[in-house]
Scaffold this active site. Structure first.
Site, mmCIF file in Angstrom:
data_model
loop_
_atom_site.group_PDB
_atom_site.id
_atom_site.type_symbol
_atom_site.label_atom_id
_atom_site.label_comp_id
_atom_site.label_asym_id
_atom_site.label_seq_id
_atom_site.Cartn_x
_atom_site.Cartn_y
_atom_site.Cartn_z
ATOM 1 N N GLY A 163 49.795 14.054 -22.760
ATOM 2 C CA GLY A 163 49.172 12.751 -22.934
ATOM 3 C C GLY A 163 48.668 12.582 -24.345
ATOM 4 N N ARG A 164 48.700 11.338 -24.776
ATOM 5 C CA ARG A 164 48.160 11.040 -26.111
ATOM 6 C C ARG A 164 47.239 9.851 -25.969
ATOM 7 N NH1 ARG A 164 53.139 12.858 -29.536
ATOM 8 N NH2 ARG A 164 52.071 14.525 -30.659
ATOM 9 N N GLY A 165 45.977 10.043 -26.311
ATOM 10 C CA GLY A 165 45.040 8.926 -26.267
ATOM 11 C C GLY A 165 44.756 8.456 -27.676
ATOM 12 N N GLY A 166 43.808 7.548 -27.795
ATOM 13 C CA GLY A 166 43.457 7.023 -29.102
ATOM 14 C C GLY A 166 42.838 8.080 -30.006
ATOM 15 N N ALA A 168 42.789 11.677 -29.024
ATOM 16 C CA ALA A 168 43.072 13.063 -28.642
ATOM 17 C C ALA A 168 44.517 13.254 -28.214
ATOM 18 C CB ALA A 168 42.158 13.448 -27.475
ATOM 19 N N VAL A 170 46.523 15.633 -25.460
ATOM 20 C CA VAL A 170 46.194 16.396 -24.260
ATOM 21 C C VAL A 170 47.344 17.358 -23.962
ATOM 22 C CG1 VAL A 170 45.541 16.278 -21.823
ATOM 23 C CG2 VAL A 170 44.811 14.471 -23.392
ATOM 24 N N LYS A 184 42.055 18.688 -23.735
ATOM 25 C CA LYS A 184 41.955 17.456 -24.536
ATOM 26 C C LYS A 184 41.397 17.822 -25.900
ATOM 27 C CE LYS A 184 39.789 12.898 -24.308
ATOM 28 N NZ LYS A 184 39.093 11.933 -23.442
ATOM 29 N N ASP A 280 35.707 1.853 -19.420
ATOM 30 C CA ASP A 280 37.119 1.823 -19.820
ATOM 31 C C ASP A 280 38.010 2.111 -18.613
ATOM 32 O OD1 ASP A 280 39.120 1.358 -21.622
ATOM 33 O OD2 ASP A 280 39.047 3.331 -22.570
HETATM 34 N N1 LIG Z 1 43.296 16.372 -16.488
HETATM 35 C C1 LIG Z 1 44.450 15.804 -16.847
HETATM 36 N N2 LIG Z 1 45.585 16.065 -16.174
HETATM 37 C C2 LIG Z 1 46.760 15.483 -16.520
HETATM 38 N N3 LIG Z 1 46.894 14.603 -17.534
HETATM 39 C C3 LIG Z 1 45.799 14.292 -18.250
HETATM 40 C C4 LIG Z 1 44.523 14.882 -17.955
HETATM 41 N N4 LIG Z 1 43.627 14.372 -18.823
HETATM 42 C C5 LIG Z 1 44.300 13.521 -19.617
HETATM 43 N N5 LIG Z 1 45.599 13.460 -19.286
HETATM 44 C C6 LIG Z 1 46.645 12.633 -19.918
HETATM 45 O O1 LIG Z 1 46.274 12.368 -21.259
HETATM 46 C C7 LIG Z 1 46.104 10.948 -21.473
HETATM 47 C C8 LIG Z 1 44.987 10.710 -22.473
HETATM 48 O O2 LIG Z 1 43.773 11.255 -21.968
HETATM 49 P P1 LIG Z 1 42.379 10.543 -22.250
HETATM 50 O O3 LIG Z 1 42.436 9.131 -21.734
HETATM 51 O O4 LIG Z 1 41.285 11.390 -21.704
HETATM 52 O O5 LIG Z 1 42.379 10.569 -23.853
HETATM 53 P P2 LIG Z 1 41.661 9.574 -24.864
HETATM 54 O O6 LIG Z 1 42.009 9.965 -26.263
HETATM 55 O O7 LIG Z 1 40.210 9.527 -24.525
HETATM 56 O O8 LIG Z 1 42.366 8.217 -24.495
HETATM 57 P P3 LIG Z 1 41.906 6.716 -24.809
HETATM 58 O O9 LIG Z 1 42.713 6.259 -25.963
HETATM 59 O O10 LIG Z 1 42.251 5.960 -23.529
HETATM 60 O O11 LIG Z 1 40.443 6.760 -25.048
HETATM 61 C C9 LIG Z 1 45.840 10.380 -20.065
HETATM 62 O O12 LIG Z 1 46.230 9.020 -19.964
HETATM 63 C C10 LIG Z 1 46.722 11.275 -19.209
HETATM 64 O O13 LIG Z 1 48.072 10.836 -19.255
#
Ligand SMILES: Nc1ncnc2c1ncn2[C@@H]1O[C@H](COP(=O)(O)OP(=O)(O)OP(=O)(O)O)[C@@H](O)[C@H]1O
Length: 456
Positions: A163-166, A168, A170, A184, A280
């Protein structure tokens, strides 16, 4: 103190906490500031700074509580020879570094609840045990070393990215005992923001424990800041609902997911030790276990709402377009309804299979509205489901949706933080005002008709 019972002690501490929590709203706080601070030239940065200053005074902020608890839990270990507890040392170093940093904004971080910590350190062990009770702090999670997480993720191999968030990336990982984890790793963005986000998310999620919230396994503060969660093997609801594996989500699973998210939200709002507003809620922030049990994740924007507060005012506009409640646009007001509104948008996505905002920038709410108004509920249903859905259950979900989701415009939830806004705030404001003045009452009437007739 000697004659105090534990119950009295806790009550006194709660009262003292409640007094400290009687903070004025941000608007009131701003009145205390020099005139002109909120002039049209005030930047989001100014407002953010003021908010952080306010939080600094609040010893019960997630970051303040986190630091108090971590220092308390590790204080006896720090006194031991350095080699005895490298994990405790990582935390001590981490907080030392924070305190030394000359970043302007870190200087305003609410992590220095020093008087509180000093006070607790001078108390007996029984009393310091009360600290963890008062803070309802879940200390079962582990502080990982960097090398442990390197090993678990095959040295952060890009193939392990799930996963890729804004902020982080993952990574999928595996601990020596076979437990699957999601790591993360905060890498993107501004260091100050990352630090605030990391501490705040950790401080909040350490208090959360429900089948429908993400499970924290631990964290790492050695060099990079990392949060470690139990792996949710099916990934996010967003990736499943809007990806090639959509067919895995038959109606019964969608219904189960909708109910689970509702349970998780109710827990955060009403049953958790602290009243938590997630801020969110979206399909990307709902993880799915192998049994399709939904788990609310990403508490990076979450806020605690003290009992005696009706709402909070948030000066910085944060969250995801497509899910914003009108009152948030208009006043920056945040309370439980902010999450419930976003939940309504999410329900509409579950029914229709459409994203909150599609690639043409069309909102699912706007798309759905004519069907709802014409009572053509079955035309809302995701075509990939065919006729394979429970009409009664669908009716219930639609009714909840109609009460909750009327926000008109938005953006792609995945990219909302990464690309500039095209719609102006005033446009959004007009939509919200229009909605508030006329549509709400009409929609409410419509909801009542459906509830009575259930014509689907
Ligand atoms: N415990 C987990 N198990 C499986 N996939 C996960 C887990 N945690 C996160 N992911 C994957 O990583 C993605 C990004 O995680 P997360 O939303 O926590 O990151 P973020 O950088 O805070 O994102 P945002 O940009 O929404 O703030 C999630 O949409 C999901 O696809």
């Amino acid at each position: 103190m000697a004659n105090h019972t534990l119950a009295e002690f806790i009550r006194e501490e709660e009262e003292s906490k409640a007094n400290k929590l009687k903070r004025v709203s941000l608007a009131e706080a701003l009145n205390l500031k020099p005139k002109g601070l909120l002039s049209s030239s005030s930047s989001a940065h100014d407002l953010r700074h003021i908010e952080l200053e306010k939080e600094k005074e609040n010893i019960a902020s997630p970051i303040g509580v986190l630091e108090a608890c971590m220092e308390e839990f590790h204080s006896h270990q720090v006194a031991k020879p350095k080699t005895s507890c490298p994990r405790a040392r990582h935390w001590t170093n981490f907080f030392k570094l924070l305190k030394k940093k000359s970043f302007k904004r870190l200087g305003s971080l609410p992590h220095f609840s020093i008087p509180k910590i000093a006070k607790w350190k001078s108390k007996s062990s029984r009393e310091s045990h009360v600290l963890s009770k008062l803070y309802s702090f879940n200390s079962t999670w582990v502080t990982f070393s960097l090398s442990e997480l390197r090993n678990a993720t095959n040295n952060y191999n890009s193939e392990n990215i799930i996963g890729r968030g804004g902020f982080a990336d993952v990574y999928k990982g595996c601990l020596p005992d076979g437990q699957l984890i999601a790591v993360k790793k905060l890498t993107k963005g501004n260091t100050d923001d990352n630090t605030v986000g990391f501490l705040s998310e950790l401080g909040i999620i350490a208090h959360v424990d429900h089948p429908n919230t993400a499970k924290l396994v631990g964290c790492c503060v050695e060099r990079d800041m990392q949060l470690v969660f139990e792996l949710s093997t099916l990934g996010s609801l967003g990736s499943l609902l809007h990806g090639s594996d959509k067919n895995k989500l038959d109606w019964s699973k969608r219904y189960k997911i909708a109910l689970g998210i509702a349970d998780g939200l109710l827990y955060l709002h009403e049953s958790c030790h602290r009243r938590i507003i997630h801020r969110d809620i979206k399909t990307d922030n709902i993880l799915l276990t192998e049994n399709f049990e939904p788990q609310i994740c990403d508490f990076g924007l979450a806020k605690w709402l003290p009992e005696q507060w009706t709402h909070r005012n948030i000066p910085q506009f944060e969250g995801t377009f497509g899910y914003f409640a009108p009152e948030y646009f208009m006043h920056g007001t945040v309370d439980e309804k902010t999450d419930v509104y976003a939940f309504g948008v999410l329900l509409l996505e579950i029914i229709t299979g459409r994203p909150a905002v599609d690639h043409l920038q069309q909102s699912v709410v706007i798309w759905a509205k004519p069907f709802l108004e014409a009572n053509l509920t079955k035309d809302l249903v995701d075509p990939s489901l065919g006729d394979d859905y429970d009409r009664g259950q669908l009716g219930c979900v639609v009714i909840v949706t109609m009460l909750r989701s009327h926000n008109k415009y938005g953006r792609d939830s995945k990219t909302s933080r990464k690309i500039p806004l095209r719609r102006t705030y005033s446009e959004e404001l007009l939509d919200a005002q229009e909605y508030n003045s006329t549509k709400y009452l009409r929609d409410l009437k419509r909801h009542q008709q459906i509830a009575l007739g259930l014509e689907i």
